[in-house]
Design a protein around this motif. Sequence first.
Motif, PDB file in Angstrom:
ATOM      1  N   PRO A  65       0.826  -1.212   0.000  1.00  0.00           N
ATOM      2  CA  PRO A  65       0.000   0.000   0.000  1.00  0.00           C
ATOM      3  C   PRO A  65       0.861   1.263   0.000  1.00  0.00           C
ATOM      4  N   GLY A  66       0.405   2.284  -0.709  1.00  0.00           N
ATOM      5  CA  GLY A  66       1.093   3.564  -0.715  1.00  0.00           C
ATOM      6  C   GLY A  66       2.113   3.694  -1.823  1.00  0.00           C
ATOM      7  N   MET A  67       3.072   2.771  -1.871  1.00  0.00           N
ATOM      8  CA  MET A  67       4.096   2.795  -2.920  1.00  0.00           C
ATOM      9  C   MET A  67       4.550   1.370  -3.168  1.00  0.00           C
ATOM     10  N   ASN A  68       4.592   0.963  -4.439  1.00  0.00           N
ATOM     11  CA  ASN A  68       5.004  -0.416  -4.687  1.00  0.00           C
ATOM     12  C   ASN A  68       6.512  -0.572  -4.528  1.00  0.00           C
ATOM     13  N   GLY A  69       6.943  -1.821  -4.419  1.00  0.00           N
ATOM     14  CA  GLY A  69       8.336  -2.113  -4.118  1.00  0.00           C
ATOM     15  C   GLY A  69       9.314  -1.655  -5.181  1.00  0.00           C
ATOM     16  N   LEU A  70       8.907  -1.704  -6.448  1.00  0.00           N
ATOM     17  CA  LEU A  70       9.799  -1.282  -7.522  1.00  0.00           C
ATOM     18  C   LEU A  70      10.046   0.222  -7.463  1.00  0.00           C
ATOM     19  N   GLU A  71       8.987   0.983  -7.196  1.00  0.00           N
ATOM     20  CA  GLU A  71       9.152   2.432  -7.072  1.00  0.00           C
ATOM     21  C   GLU A  71       9.989   2.769  -5.842  1.00  0.00           C
ATOM     22  N   PHE A  72       9.751   2.043  -4.755  1.00  0.00           N
ATOM     23  CA  PHE A  72      10.526   2.244  -3.527  1.00  0.00           C
ATOM     24  C   PHE A  72      12.008   2.015  -3.790  1.00  0.00           C
ATOM     25  N   GLU A  77       9.674  18.371 -16.010  1.00  0.00           N
ATOM     26  CA  GLU A  77       9.913  16.997 -15.579  1.00  0.00           C
ATOM     27  C   GLU A  77       9.686  16.849 -14.078  1.00  0.00           C
ATOM     28  N   VAL A  78      10.106  17.845 -13.304  1.00  0.00           N
ATOM     29  CA  VAL A  78       9.866  17.800 -11.859  1.00  0.00           C
ATOM     30  C   VAL A  78       8.368  17.734 -11.587  1.00  0.00           C
ATOM     31  N   LYS A  79       7.624  18.566 -12.261  1.00  0.00           N
ATOM     32  CA  LYS A  79       6.172  18.601 -12.073  1.00  0.00           C
ATOM     33  C   LYS A  79       5.545  17.249 -12.391  1.00  0.00           C
ATOM     34  N   GLU A  80       5.922  16.652 -13.521  1.00  0.00           N
ATOM     35  CA  GLU A  80       5.335  15.379 -13.924  1.00  0.00           C
ATOM     36  C   GLU A  80       5.718  14.257 -12.967  1.00  0.00           C
ATOM     37  N   HIS A  81       6.970  14.239 -12.509  1.00  0.00           N
ATOM     38  CA  HIS A  81       7.400  13.201 -11.569  1.00  0.00           C
ATOM     39  C   HIS A  81       6.673  13.333 -10.234  1.00  0.00           C
ATOM     40  N   MET A  82       6.488  14.557  -9.760  1.00  0.00           N
ATOM     41  CA  MET A  82       5.791  14.752  -8.494  1.00  0.00           C
ATOM     42  C   MET A  82       4.326  14.328  -8.606  1.00  0.00           C
ATOM     43  N   LYS A  83       3.722  14.600  -9.738  1.00  0.00           N
ATOM     44  CA  LYS A  83       2.332  14.172  -9.948  1.00  0.00           C
ATOM     45  C   LYS A  83       2.228  12.657  -9.888  1.00  0.00           C
ATOM     46  N   HIS A  84       3.250  11.990 -10.406  1.00  0.00           N
ATOM     47  CA  HIS A  84       3.213  10.528 -10.438  1.00  0.00           C
ATOM     48  C   HIS A  84       3.437   9.909  -9.060  1.00  0.00           C
ATOM     49  N   TYR A  85       4.381  10.454  -8.309  1.00  0.00           N
ATOM     50  CA  TYR A  85       4.789   9.803  -7.063  1.00  0.00           C
ATOM     51  C   TYR A  85       4.051  10.284  -5.820  1.00  0.00           C
ATOM     52  N   LEU A  86       3.716  11.563  -5.743  1.00  0.00           N
ATOM     53  CA  LEU A  86       3.137  12.088  -4.505  1.00  0.00           C
ATOM     54  C   LEU A  86       1.656  11.789  -4.411  1.00  0.00           C
ATOM     55  N   LYS A  87       1.216  11.428  -3.205  1.00  0.00           N
ATOM     56  CA  LYS A  87      -0.191  11.109  -2.960  1.00  0.00           C
ATOM     57  C   LYS A  87      -0.850  12.162  -2.080  1.00  0.00           C
ATOM     58  N   VAL A  88      -0.185  13.283  -1.910  1.00  0.00           N
ATOM     59  CA  VAL A  88      -0.740  14.403  -1.133  1.00  0.00           C
ATOM     60  C   VAL A  88      -0.701  15.648  -2.009  1.00  0.00           C
ATOM     61  N   PRO A  89      -1.548  16.640  -1.740  1.00  0.00           N
ATOM     62  CA  PRO A  89      -1.495  17.891  -2.514  1.00  0.00           C
ATOM     63  C   PRO A  89      -0.120  18.542  -2.380  1.00  0.00           C
ATOM     64  N   PHE A  90       0.373  19.138  -3.456  1.00  0.00           N
ATOM     65  CA  PHE A  90       1.666  19.805  -3.384  1.00  0.00           C
ATOM     66  C   PHE A  90       1.674  21.025  -4.298  1.00  0.00           C
ATOM     67  N   GLN A  91       2.659  21.879  -4.076  1.00  0.00           N
ATOM     68  CA  GLN A  91       2.843  23.072  -4.892  1.00  0.00           C
ATOM     69  C   GLN A  91       4.324  23.208  -5.223  1.00  0.00           C
ATOM     70  N   ILE A  92       4.614  23.775  -6.385  1.00  0.00           N
ATOM     71  CA  ILE A  92       5.997  23.994  -6.787  1.00  0.00           C
ATOM     72  C   ILE A  92       6.182  25.469  -7.134  1.00  0.00           C
ATOM     73  N   VAL A  93       7.197  26.064  -6.546  1.00  0.00           N
ATOM     74  CA  VAL A  93       7.539  27.456  -6.849  1.00  0.00           C
ATOM     75  C   VAL A  93       9.001  27.472  -7.267  1.00  0.00           C
ATOM     76  N   HIS A  94       9.324  28.197  -8.330  1.00  0.00           N
ATOM     77  CA  HIS A  94      10.723  28.276  -8.734  1.00  0.00           C
ATOM     78  C   HIS A  94      11.141  29.718  -8.970  1.00  0.00           C
ATOM     79  N   SER A  95      12.428  29.976  -8.734  1.00  0.00           N
ATOM     80  CA  SER A  95      12.969  31.321  -8.913  1.00  0.00           C
ATOM     81  C   SER A  95      13.463  31.485 -10.340  1.00  0.00           C
ATOM     82  N   GLY A  96      13.809  32.697 -10.674  1.00  0.00           N
ATOM     83  CA  GLY A  96      14.492  32.929 -11.930  1.00  0.00           C
ATOM     84  C   GLY A  96      15.972  32.650 -11.751  1.00  0.00           C
ATOM     85  N   LEU A  97      16.785  33.084 -12.686  1.00  0.00           N
ATOM     86  CA  LEU A  97      18.225  32.878 -12.609  1.00  0.00           C
ATOM     87  C   LEU A  97      18.816  33.774 -11.524  1.00  0.00           C
ATOM     88  N   ASN A  98      19.684  33.183 -10.665  1.00  0.00           N
ATOM     89  CA  ASN A  98      20.337  33.913  -9.578  1.00  0.00           C
ATOM     90  C   ASN A  98      21.851  33.903  -9.773  1.00  0.00           C
TER      91      ASN A  98
END
Length: 406
Positions: A57-64, A233-254
């Motif tokens: 439950p939650g995450m399968n062994g291969l993903e783990f 890619e970060v957004k798509e991976h998080m959608k696939h793996y996370l089972k809770v609501p999340f948000q992503i914020v990114h900065s410009g070039l520093n």
Amino acid sequence: MNILIADDERAIREGIKRTIQRIYPEYTVDLAEGAEDAVKLMAEKRFDIVLTDILMPGMNGLEFMRISKRKFPHVKWVVISAHSEFAYAQEAVRLGARDYLLKPIGKTRLQEIIETLAMEVREESEMTKEEELLKANLKYLREGVFQRLASGLDIGNLDLTPFMEDYLSFYLMMVQMDAGDKSVRLEHFIVENVLSELIERHGRGFVVSYDRQSLLGLITPREPERIERFQEEVKEHMKHYLKVPFQIVHSGLNNDFKAVPQVVMRMKQASDSPVTLLDPPKGSGEKAIDVALQYIKEHYNEDLSLEKIASIVFLNPAYFSQLFKQKVGLGYKEYVTSLRLEQAKQLLLNPKLKVAEIAEYIGYQDMRHFTQMFRKKYQVTPNEYRQQQNINILLASGGSKESQVK
């Protein structure tokens, strides 16, 4: 020798533990009911061998295993499964599993595997372990300094020159999870490892924990013009793996390391404004099931495989199936079948439609299979149901006329 067994079936994990300790009483064996428990144990203790079930439950062994390999490269992995499908074994080997065990597990086979892997662990030189420890300590020191800097805390007299020389220009990305009072230990681990892997794939950088529900990533991409691809890619991976609501914020070039606290503060403030956030995933908790139910009702006559619907709401199939049954009270396949047959009942009231046409319309290409399923649920065939309804309609109509005469 430290061994970890992750399996949601108590009898299996305890049985494996008894077998190992009977043969190798000097070995330490820890047990985990699932990926979350395993992550907690692996953060507290160094394990040499990990045996993990595939379906948990939650995450399968291969993903783990996939997200753990980067952080624990020394671990020898063994995958356990009740399924003999070649695809499972193939994926396990691709991810680096040393072996693949089918339930029920034979004691002789288990002993052979543990003996082989234990020998490999012992053959690893002490020098290698010392090098790993040194690298880990330097990594923790560097990330600890950056974490304090990003949080606006005093870093004393520590020299930031090595940081500034390594990262003359960089981007920051913050991933924030919203799970209320629920522990997000597993999700935290997922974000750290997946984000670190993507940073390595696209350039140089690292990930640090910002607070209990937030992580901060720093990246200097090899190709600056591909930073948007990295963010996607970060957004798509998080959608696939996370089972809770999340948000992503990114900065410009520093270009100024000393300005990191101010940049992070602006990112933190931006997280309170929905305008600057990427959309949270559809696949989180009950909302995912609501979205799935709506889709199923609107497309009940199309391909509704479990895998397809799980992908639509960004959940892995095993976890989606578990959530679906908890919320709906029926298994996924049972629910879809029931919905289609209820639609068939309504369509059978239309005398202009042939039964074969109705079967095809609701998603059954095989007329015989449709009839069998209909009879199993309603104890009559589609034709018998239609006849019964016609008789009922006539009786109701006759009764109405009789009342009018009176």
